[in-house]
Scaffold this motif. Structure first.
Motif, mmCIF file in Angstrom:
data_model
loop_
_atom_site.group_PDB
_atom_site.id
_atom_site.type_symbol
_atom_site.label_atom_id
_atom_site.label_comp_id
_atom_site.label_asym_id
_atom_site.label_seq_id
_atom_site.Cartn_x
_atom_site.Cartn_y
_atom_site.Cartn_z
ATOM 1 N N MET A 1 32.987 -66.871 -31.792
ATOM 2 C CA MET A 1 33.731 -65.845 -32.492
ATOM 3 C C MET A 1 32.860 -64.637 -32.795
ATOM 4 S SD MET A 1 36.520 -67.139 -35.199
ATOM 5 C CE MET A 1 36.171 -68.873 -35.313
ATOM 6 N N PHE A 2 31.581 -64.885 -33.104
ATOM 7 C CA PHE A 2 30.680 -63.777 -33.404
ATOM 8 C C PHE A 2 30.540 -62.850 -32.199
ATOM 9 C CE2 PHE A 2 26.415 -61.927 -33.238
ATOM 10 C CZ PHE A 2 26.474 -61.127 -34.370
ATOM 11 N N VAL A 3 30.408 -63.428 -31.010
ATOM 12 C CA VAL A 3 30.263 -62.615 -29.791
ATOM 13 C C VAL A 3 31.521 -61.787 -29.559
ATOM 14 C CG1 VAL A 3 29.949 -62.722 -27.288
ATOM 15 C CG2 VAL A 3 28.624 -64.218 -28.762
ATOM 16 N N ALA A 7 31.734 -57.764 -29.522
ATOM 17 C CA ALA A 7 32.314 -57.027 -28.389
ATOM 18 C C ALA A 7 33.347 -56.014 -28.887
ATOM 19 C CB ALA A 7 32.956 -58.002 -27.404
ATOM 20 N N VAL A 8 34.195 -56.408 -29.823
ATOM 21 C CA VAL A 8 35.199 -55.491 -30.385
ATOM 22 C C VAL A 8 34.498 -54.307 -31.052
ATOM 23 C CG1 VAL A 8 37.055 -55.227 -32.084
ATOM 24 C CG2 VAL A 8 36.922 -57.309 -30.700
ATOM 25 N N GLN A 120 41.892 -54.614 -23.756
ATOM 26 C CA GLN A 120 42.656 -55.761 -24.277
ATOM 27 C C GLN A 120 42.587 -56.951 -23.315
ATOM 28 O OE1 GLN A 120 43.267 -55.460 -27.257
ATOM 29 N NE2 GLN A 120 43.436 -53.275 -27.515
ATOM 30 N N ILE A 121 42.683 -56.684 -22.025
ATOM 31 C CA ILE A 121 42.588 -57.783 -21.050
ATOM 32 C C ILE A 121 41.209 -58.429 -21.135
ATOM 33 C CG2 ILE A 121 42.470 -58.310 -18.574
ATOM 34 C CD1 ILE A 121 44.808 -56.276 -18.243
ATOM 35 N N THR A 122 40.180 -57.613 -21.252
ATOM 36 C CA THR A 122 38.818 -58.149 -21.370
ATOM 37 C C THR A 122 38.675 -58.989 -22.632
ATOM 38 O OG1 THR A 122 37.933 -56.247 -20.177
ATOM 39 C CG2 THR A 122 36.371 -57.529 -21.496
ATOM 40 N N LEU A 123 39.165 -58.469 -23.756
ATOM 41 C CA LEU A 123 39.007 -59.184 -25.019
ATOM 42 C C LEU A 123 39.822 -60.472 -25.076
ATOM 43 C CD1 LEU A 123 39.047 -56.233 -27.593
ATOM 44 C CD2 LEU A 123 37.081 -57.617 -26.886
ATOM 45 N N PHE A 124 41.058 -60.413 -24.591
ATOM 46 C CA PHE A 124 41.943 -61.562 -24.792
ATOM 47 C C PHE A 124 41.916 -62.577 -23.652
ATOM 48 C CE2 PHE A 124 43.381 -58.676 -28.013
ATOM 49 C CZ PHE A 124 43.611 -59.525 -29.071
ATOM 50 N N SER A 125 41.406 -62.186 -22.487
ATOM 51 C CA SER A 125 41.300 -63.190 -21.424
ATOM 52 C C SER A 125 39.860 -63.656 -21.257
ATOM 53 C CB SER A 125 41.838 -62.645 -20.097
ATOM 54 O OG SER A 125 41.046 -61.577 -19.653
ATOM 55 N N LEU A 142 43.512 -61.587 -32.687
ATOM 56 C CA LEU A 142 44.266 -60.455 -33.241
ATOM 57 C C LEU A 142 43.795 -60.126 -34.655
ATOM 58 C CD1 LEU A 142 47.956 -60.933 -32.064
ATOM 59 C CD2 LEU A 142 46.488 -58.954 -31.643
ATOM 60 N N LEU A 143 43.551 -61.145 -35.444
ATOM 61 C CA LEU A 143 43.072 -60.945 -36.810
ATOM 62 C C LEU A 143 41.702 -60.270 -36.803
ATOM 63 C CD1 LEU A 143 43.467 -61.427 -39.869
ATOM 64 C CD2 LEU A 143 42.319 -63.624 -39.547
ATOM 65 N N ILE A 144 40.791 -60.789 -35.994
ATOM 66 C CA ILE A 144 39.439 -60.218 -35.918
ATOM 67 C C ILE A 144 39.483 -58.767 -35.443
ATOM 68 C CG2 ILE A 144 37.225 -60.339 -34.668
ATOM 69 C CD1 ILE A 144 37.579 -63.426 -34.687
ATOM 70 N N THR A 145 40.251 -58.511 -34.394
ATOM 71 C CA THR A 145 40.298 -57.132 -33.879
ATOM 72 C C THR A 145 40.848 -56.177 -34.931
ATOM 73 O OG1 THR A 145 42.414 -57.590 -32.803
ATOM 74 C CG2 THR A 145 40.450 -57.720 -31.424
ATOM 75 N N ASN A 146 41.886 -56.580 -35.636
ATOM 76 C CA ASN A 146 42.458 -55.687 -36.643
ATOM 77 C C ASN A 146 41.533 -55.494 -37.836
ATOM 78 O OD1 ASN A 146 45.274 -54.641 -35.997
ATOM 79 N ND2 ASN A 146 45.342 -56.749 -35.274
ATOM 80 N N ILE A 147 40.786 -56.528 -38.188
ATOM 81 C CA ILE A 147 39.813 -56.389 -39.281
ATOM 82 C C ILE A 147 38.735 -55.370 -38.892
ATOM 83 C CG2 ILE A 147 37.907 -57.609 -40.436
ATOM 84 C CD1 ILE A 147 39.785 -60.064 -40.596
#
Length: 196
Positions: A1-3, A7-8, A120-125, A142-147
C-alpha cells in the motif's frame, strides 16, 4: 500500500492539463475561484478511476475509433482551454472570466484527458495489493487516491495563489500564462504523436 500511495503522490508532482489549469486559475483569479474547478477535477478523476475499475476504460482504449474520438475530444477541449488562457483579460474583467472555469470544466477535462486514463489504468491495474480481493483492493485504492488527490490539488492551487500574492506585473503574468498555455500545447502535441 505504501508503494501505491507513493506512486499516487509522485504522479501528483508531474503536472498535466488539470494541474496546469489549476495553476492558471489560482494565479489569475485566486483561491475561491479555483475551488469549483479543483472539485470538478477530482470528481472527473474519480469517474475515470471507476470506469477503469469496471473495465469501461479498457473497452474505449481497445477500439481505435473510440480512442480517436477521445483524442479528438481532448485535443479540441484542451486547445479551447489554452486559447482561453491566452486571451484572458488580465486587467478589466477577471471576475467575469473566472466564472468560465467551472466545476463542469474540471469534470470534462478529466474525462477526456488521455493522461488521466493512463494514470488510472496504471494505478488500478498495477500495484496489486490483494489481487484475490478485487473489490476491497479497488475501494482501498480509491480511498488512498482521494486522500492524496484533494490536498495535493489544493496545494497546487495554494502555490498558485502565493504566486498571485507576489503581485506580478501585467507582463510577467502574461508570460506565465503563455508558459502554461505552451505546456498544455506541448502535452497535446505529445498525445497526438503518441497516438497509434
Amino acid at each position: 500500500m505504501f508503494v501505491f500511495a507513493l506512486a499516487v503522490l509522485l504522479l501528483m508532482l508531474t503536472p498535466g492539463p488539470a494541474i496546469l489549469m489549476i495553476i492558471n486559475i489560482g494565479v489569475n483569479f485566486g483561491f475561491r475561484k479555483g475551488i469549483p474547478f479543483v472539485i470538478g477535477v477530482i470528481t472527473g478523476a474519480n469517474m475515470v478511476a471507476i470506469s477503469v475499475i469496471f473495465g469501461l476504460a479498457t473497452i474505449v482504449l481497445n477500439y481505435p475509433i473510440l480512442r480517436l474520438v477521445l483524442l479528438l475530444s481532448s485535443t479540441i477541449f484542451i486547445f479551447y482551454l489554452t486559447i482561453r488562457i491566452l486571451t484572458q483579460n488580465l486587467q478589466k474583467s477577471l471576475q467575469q472570466n473566472a466564472q468560465n472555469f467551472s466545476f463542469l470544466d474540471g469534470i470534462i477535462l478529466q474525462i477526456i484527458n488521455p493522461k488521466n486514463y493512463i494514470v488510472q489504468i496504471t494505478l488500478f491495474s498495477g500495484f496489486l495489493i490483494w489481487d484475490e480481493y478485487f473489490v476491497l483492493e479497488a475501494a482501498i485504492k480509491l480511498l488512498i487516491t482521494n486522500i492524496i488527490w484533494l490536498p495535493m490539488h489544493l496545494l497546487w492551487l495554494i502555490l498558485a495563489v502565493a504566486i498571485k500574492r507576489i503581485n506580478l506585473s501585467k507582463n510577467k503574468l502574461r508570460i506565465l500564462n503563455f508558459m502554461i498555455a505552451g505546456l498544455m500545447l506541448g502535452f497535446l502535441l505529445l498525445s497526438i504523436l503518441n497516438y497509434n
